[in-house]
Scaffold this motif. Structure first.
Motif, PDB file in Angstrom:
ATOM      1  N   SER A  19      26.325  51.043  52.840  1.00  0.00           N
ATOM      2  CA  SER A  19      26.424  52.321  53.551  1.00  0.00           C
ATOM      3  C   SER A  19      27.271  53.344  52.794  1.00  0.00           C
ATOM      4  O   SER A  19      27.432  54.474  53.248  1.00  0.00           O
ATOM      5  N   GLY A  20      27.818  52.934  51.639  1.00  0.00           N
ATOM      6  CA  GLY A  20      28.756  53.796  50.938  1.00  0.00           C
ATOM      7  C   GLY A  20      30.188  53.609  51.398  1.00  0.00           C
ATOM      8  O   GLY A  20      31.086  54.308  50.939  1.00  0.00           O
ATOM      9  N   LEU A  21      30.421  52.651  52.296  1.00  0.00           N
ATOM     10  CA  LEU A  21      31.761  52.418  52.819  1.00  0.00           C
ATOM     11  C   LEU A  21      32.692  51.887  51.740  1.00  0.00           C
ATOM     12  O   LEU A  21      32.388  50.909  51.063  1.00  0.00           O
ATOM     13  N   VAL A  22      33.833  52.557  51.593  1.00  0.00           N
ATOM     14  CA  VAL A  22      34.964  52.028  50.847  1.00  0.00           C
ATOM     15  C   VAL A  22      36.119  51.994  51.843  1.00  0.00           C
ATOM     16  O   VAL A  22      36.571  53.038  52.301  1.00  0.00           O
ATOM     17  N   PRO A  23      36.596  50.824  52.244  1.00  0.00           N
ATOM     18  CA  PRO A  23      37.542  50.730  53.363  1.00  0.00           C
ATOM     19  C   PRO A  23      38.813  51.538  53.136  1.00  0.00           C
ATOM     20  O   PRO A  23      39.401  51.497  52.053  1.00  0.00           O
ATOM     21  N   ASN A  24      39.224  52.265  54.177  1.00  0.00           N
ATOM     22  CA  ASN A  24      40.516  52.948  54.111  1.00  0.00           C
ATOM     23  C   ASN A  24      41.515  52.351  55.099  1.00  0.00           C
ATOM     24  O   ASN A  24      42.536  52.965  55.403  1.00  0.00           O
ATOM     25  N   THR A  25      41.205  51.162  55.596  1.00  0.00           N
ATOM     26  CA  THR A  25      42.137  50.428  56.451  1.00  0.00           C
ATOM     27  C   THR A  25      42.218  48.986  55.952  1.00  0.00           C
ATOM     28  O   THR A  25      41.267  48.449  55.363  1.00  0.00           O
TER      29      THR A  25
ATOM     30  N   ILE B  54      46.372  58.207  61.365  1.00  0.00           N
ATOM     31  CA  ILE B  54      45.138  57.614  61.888  1.00  0.00           C
ATOM     32  C   ILE B  54      45.412  56.475  62.870  1.00  0.00           C
ATOM     33  O   ILE B  54      44.470  55.929  63.460  1.00  0.00           O
ATOM     34  N   TRP B  55      46.680  56.123  63.075  1.00  0.00           N
ATOM     35  CA  TRP B  55      46.998  55.028  63.995  1.00  0.00           C
ATOM     36  C   TRP B  55      47.928  55.444  65.127  1.00  0.00           C
ATOM     37  O   TRP B  55      48.293  54.622  65.969  1.00  0.00           O
ATOM     38  N   ARG B  56      48.317  56.706  65.178  1.00  0.00           N
ATOM     39  CA  ARG B  56      49.406  57.074  66.080  1.00  0.00           C
ATOM     40  C   ARG B  56      49.039  56.981  67.565  1.00  0.00           C
ATOM     41  O   ARG B  56      49.928  56.910  68.415  1.00  0.00           O
ATOM     42  N   PHE B  57      47.758  56.976  67.892  1.00  0.00           N
ATOM     43  CA  PHE B  57      47.363  56.863  69.298  1.00  0.00           C
ATOM     44  C   PHE B  57      47.067  55.416  69.720  1.00  0.00           C
ATOM     45  O   PHE B  57      46.968  55.130  70.913  1.00  0.00           O
ATOM     46  N   THR B  58      46.894  54.528  68.765  1.00  0.00           N
ATOM     47  CA  THR B  58      46.411  53.182  69.058  1.00  0.00           C
ATOM     48  C   THR B  58      47.550  52.246  69.444  1.00  0.00           C
ATOM     49  O   THR B  58      48.555  52.178  68.719  1.00  0.00           O
ATOM     50  N   PRO B  59      47.432  51.503  70.543  1.00  0.00           N
ATOM     51  CA  PRO B  59      48.477  50.548  70.943  1.00  0.00           C
ATOM     52  C   PRO B  59      48.389  49.281  70.091  1.00  0.00           C
ATOM     53  O   PRO B  59      47.726  48.299  70.445  1.00  0.00           O
ATOM     54  N   LEU B  60      49.064  49.284  68.945  1.00  0.00           N
ATOM     55  CA  LEU B  60      48.921  48.211  67.974  1.00  0.00           C
ATOM     56  C   LEU B  60      49.275  46.843  68.544  1.00  0.00           C
ATOM     57  O   LEU B  60      48.648  45.835  68.202  1.00  0.00           O
TER      58      LEU B  60
ATOM     59  N   GLU C 139      38.674  64.427  50.096  1.00  0.00           N
ATOM     60  CA  GLU C 139      39.944  65.117  50.341  1.00  0.00           C
ATOM     61  C   GLU C 139      40.025  65.406  51.838  1.00  0.00           C
ATOM     62  O   GLU C 139      39.601  66.445  52.316  1.00  0.00           O
ATOM     63  N   SER C 140      40.534  64.455  52.586  1.00  0.00           N
ATOM     64  CA  SER C 140      40.635  64.609  54.031  1.00  0.00           C
ATOM     65  C   SER C 140      41.913  63.952  54.506  1.00  0.00           C
ATOM     66  O   SER C 140      42.169  62.786  54.215  1.00  0.00           O
ATOM     67  N   HIS C 141      42.720  64.699  55.259  1.00  0.00           N
ATOM     68  CA  HIS C 141      44.001  64.154  55.694  1.00  0.00           C
ATOM     69  C   HIS C 141      43.826  63.037  56.715  1.00  0.00           C
ATOM     70  O   HIS C 141      44.729  62.234  56.918  1.00  0.00           O
ATOM     71  N   LEU C 142      42.640  62.971  57.363  1.00  0.00           N
ATOM     72  CA  LEU C 142      42.395  61.919  58.350  1.00  0.00           C
ATOM     73  C   LEU C 142      41.690  60.709  57.743  1.00  0.00           C
ATOM     74  O   LEU C 142      41.493  59.708  58.428  1.00  0.00           O
ATOM     75  N   HIS C 143      41.316  60.791  56.476  1.00  0.00           N
ATOM     76  CA  HIS C 143      40.588  59.699  55.844  1.00  0.00           C
ATOM     77  C   HIS C 143      41.147  59.482  54.446  1.00  0.00           C
ATOM     78  O   HIS C 143      40.623  59.995  53.458  1.00  0.00           O
ATOM     79  N   PRO C 144      42.224  58.726  54.356  1.00  0.00           N
ATOM     80  CA  PRO C 144      42.866  58.485  53.060  1.00  0.00           C
ATOM     81  C   PRO C 144      41.940  57.742  52.109  1.00  0.00           C
ATOM     82  O   PRO C 144      40.947  57.140  52.517  1.00  0.00           O
ATOM     83  N   ALA C 145      42.285  57.797  50.823  1.00  0.00           N
ATOM     84  CA  ALA C 145      41.459  57.161  49.803  1.00  0.00           C
ATOM     85  C   ALA C 145      41.252  55.685  50.118  1.00  0.00           C
ATOM     86  O   ALA C 145      42.166  54.989  50.568  1.00  0.00           O
ATOM     87  N   GLY C 146      40.030  55.216  49.890  1.00  0.00           N
ATOM     88  CA  GLY C 146      39.694  53.841  50.224  1.00  0.00           C
ATOM     89  C   GLY C 146      39.808  52.902  49.046  1.00  0.00           C
ATOM     90  O   GLY C 146      39.921  53.319  47.885  1.00  0.00           O
TER      91      GLY C 146
ATOM     92  N   ALA D 117      38.987  46.273  55.012  1.00  0.00           N
ATOM     93  CA  ALA D 117      38.958  45.638  53.695  1.00  0.00           C
ATOM     94  C   ALA D 117      38.973  44.119  53.834  1.00  0.00           C
ATOM     95  O   ALA D 117      38.294  43.406  53.088  1.00  0.00           O
ATOM     96  N   ARG D 118      39.742  43.616  54.788  1.00  0.00           N
ATOM     97  CA  ARG D 118      39.787  42.169  55.017  1.00  0.00           C
ATOM     98  C   ARG D 118      38.433  41.642  55.485  1.00  0.00           C
ATOM     99  O   ARG D 118      37.995  40.570  55.047  1.00  0.00           O
ATOM    100  N   VAL D 119      37.786  42.363  56.374  1.00  0.00           N
ATOM    101  CA  VAL D 119      36.477  41.917  56.857  1.00  0.00           C
ATOM    102  C   VAL D 119      35.500  41.778  55.689  1.00  0.00           C
ATOM    103  O   VAL D 119      34.809  40.762  55.537  1.00  0.00           O
ATOM    104  N   LEU D 120      35.437  42.805  54.826  1.00  0.00           N
ATOM    105  CA  LEU D 120      34.496  42.759  53.712  1.00  0.00           C
ATOM    106  C   LEU D 120      34.862  41.671  52.709  1.00  0.00           C
ATOM    107  O   LEU D 120      33.981  41.095  52.059  1.00  0.00           O
ATOM    108  N   ALA D 121      36.150  41.388  52.569  1.00  0.00           N
ATOM    109  CA  ALA D 121      36.585  40.398  51.580  1.00  0.00           C
ATOM    110  C   ALA D 121      36.531  38.970  52.098  1.00  0.00           C
ATOM    111  O   ALA D 121      36.280  38.031  51.328  1.00  0.00           O
ATOM    112  N   GLU D 122      36.744  38.781  53.402  1.00  0.00           N
ATOM    113  CA  GLU D 122      36.971  37.433  53.917  1.00  0.00           C
ATOM    114  C   GLU D 122      35.825  36.853  54.736  1.00  0.00           C
ATOM    115  O   GLU D 122      35.696  35.629  54.832  1.00  0.00           O
ATOM    116  N   VAL D 123      35.017  37.686  55.359  1.00  0.00           N
ATOM    117  CA  VAL D 123      33.930  37.155  56.186  1.00  0.00           C
ATOM    118  C   VAL D 123      32.822  36.638  55.277  1.00  0.00           C
ATOM    119  O   VAL D 123      32.276  37.394  54.459  1.00  0.00           O
ATOM    120  N   PRO D 124      32.458  35.366  55.362  1.00  0.00           N
ATOM    121  CA  PRO D 124      31.535  34.771  54.384  1.00  0.00           C
ATOM    122  C   PRO D 124      30.067  35.102  54.590  1.00  0.00           C
ATOM    123  O   PRO D 124      29.247  34.875  53.700  1.00  0.00           O
TER     124      PRO D 124
END
Length: 395
Positions: A91-97, A41-47, A18-25, A101-108
């Motif tokens: 590591s217990g990582l469940v992607p919240n971006t 979580i993206w408002r500062f980043t120059p997309l 339950e964290s406003h800076l870390h949405p459900a993964g 998620a693409r890296v874990l799914a697509e990198v062979p």
């Protein structure tokens, strides 16, 4: 410590973050929309400068060479197939971006660094990643596994020109003592989007140092959770932004076990027109995390006009039964009293500024714990100062 994707998913159903800076993964890419920049979580980043890494840029062939040393008793190699898939989420990582998620799914394949239980590695494990083509958008996954009561230092050294999204997972076994140092010393055109996730075992000690000097855009998340009581995490960061650079560091200490500790100290300096740094710290203290201690600190030193430093510490506390929790943040220019003291002893203004900057960084650099790295960082700070402060002195 055995962690599988299924076990992580099951745990989340029982104990959601339950964290406003870390949405459900989610491991499913389709569950994540491409960010627009309006999200918290993206408002500062120059997309627009990320070249699509945050969304759906094609992950092409690797244009970043990867070499390493292999100390005795350590397994380091690229793995693929079932073994690579088994490392996703250690590591217990469940992607919240979407991008993670693409890296874990697509990198062979994955780079595996495996230190067995009760092994003390006498020398740092150094992985050199050298970018060779910034026009290639690529991705990578690194999995570090440290057995119970092991002791090791790993250095990830990033240089050259690259456009890369990378997920680094670190599993620290019970009673282990582990340091991970990630150096972003890229060429000026590099783009680096990275997520470092660590799970710290019972009574284990974990140190993570994030050091960013180079690159056009560098954004790094350094997160930690705990796999039992008594774990301790020290999160260190050092960055120096020049004209036009965007350097963004985010940390998240998720205290999900009692009697755990976290201590974060990040320091940065800025110089040159439109130099921009971002530091967002967040600590979540869950209801079960009684008796924890945590502190987060960010200091920024602005050396010239035209810079912007954003610093946002956060604490989310769900129990009052803790040993201590706090945070501090400060952004300032040179201390006039320090400069006056030095100048009153015959030191020029520019040389006084140089000494102040070295003093600002010195204590943090000495905490990295790798003498060769510490010496290199002091030289890098000197080189950065030469771009403005020392150049003005020479003129």
């Amino acid at each position: 410590m055995t962690v599988t994707t299924d076990s992580v998913r099951s745990a989340l159903e029982v104990d959601k973050v339950e964290s406003h800076l870390h949405p459900a993964g989610s491991f499913e890419v389709a569950d994540h929309e491409a960010p627009t920049g309006r999200e918290e979580i993206w408002r500062f980043t120059p997309l627009k400068r990320l070249k699509g890494l945050h969304a759906d840029a094609e992950f092409m062939r690797s244009a970043t060479s990867c070499t390493w040393n292999t100390p005795a008793g350590v397994r380091i190699e690229g793995v693929s197939g079932d073994e690579a898939r088994s490392l996703r989420g250690i590591s217990g990582l469940v992607p919240n971006t979407r991008w993670a998620a693409r890296v874990l799914a697509e990198v062979p394949s994955s780079l595996l660094i495996d230190v067995p239980a009760d092994t003390e590695v006498a020398e740092p494990i150094v992985v050199d990643l050298d970018g060779e083509d910034v026009s290639v958008t690529e991705a990578g996954h690194v999995a570090m596994r440290f057995g119970a009561h092991s002791k090791a230092i790993v250095v990830l050294n990033h240089t050259g020109s690259s456009t890369i999204a990378a997920v680094v997972e670190i599993a620290v076994g019970d009673g282990a003592d582990v340091s991970v140092v990630s150096i972003q010393d890229w060429a000026d055109d590099a783009v680096h989007l990275s997520h470092h996730q660590a799970r710290v075992g019972r009574d284990a000690t974990y140190k993570h140092a994030a050091i960013s000097f180079g690159g056009d855009v560098v954004r790094m998340d350094a997160n930690v959770t705990y796999d039992g009581p008594g774990g301790s995490a020290e999160l260190l960061g050092l960055y120096f932004a020049d004209a036009g650079q965007h350097i963004e560091h985010r940390i998240f200490a998720d205290h999900n076990a009692p009697r755990t500790k976290s201590h974060a100290v990040y320091k940065g300096a800025l110089q040159g027109e439109k130099a921009h740094t971002v530091w967002v710290g967040n600590v979540l203290i869950r209801k079960v995390a009684e008796g924890i201690e945590t502190y987060e600190e960010n200091r920024n030193l602005v050396l010239t006009d035209g810079c912007q430093a954003d610093s946002i510490p956060n604490l989310e506390i769900e129990t009052g039964e803790i040993e201590g929790a706090g945070h501090a943040s400060a952004t300032a220019r040179f201390d006039d009293e320090q400069l006056f003291y030095l100048q009153s002893r015959g030191i020029s203004e520019q040389e006084a500024q140089r000494l102040v900057v070295h003093g600002f960084f010195n204590d943090l650099i000495r905490q990295v714990g790798v003498p060769s790295i510490e010496d290199r960082l002091m030289k890098t700070v000197e080189a950065e100062l030469a771009k403005n402060v020392l150049r003005e002195d020479a003129s």
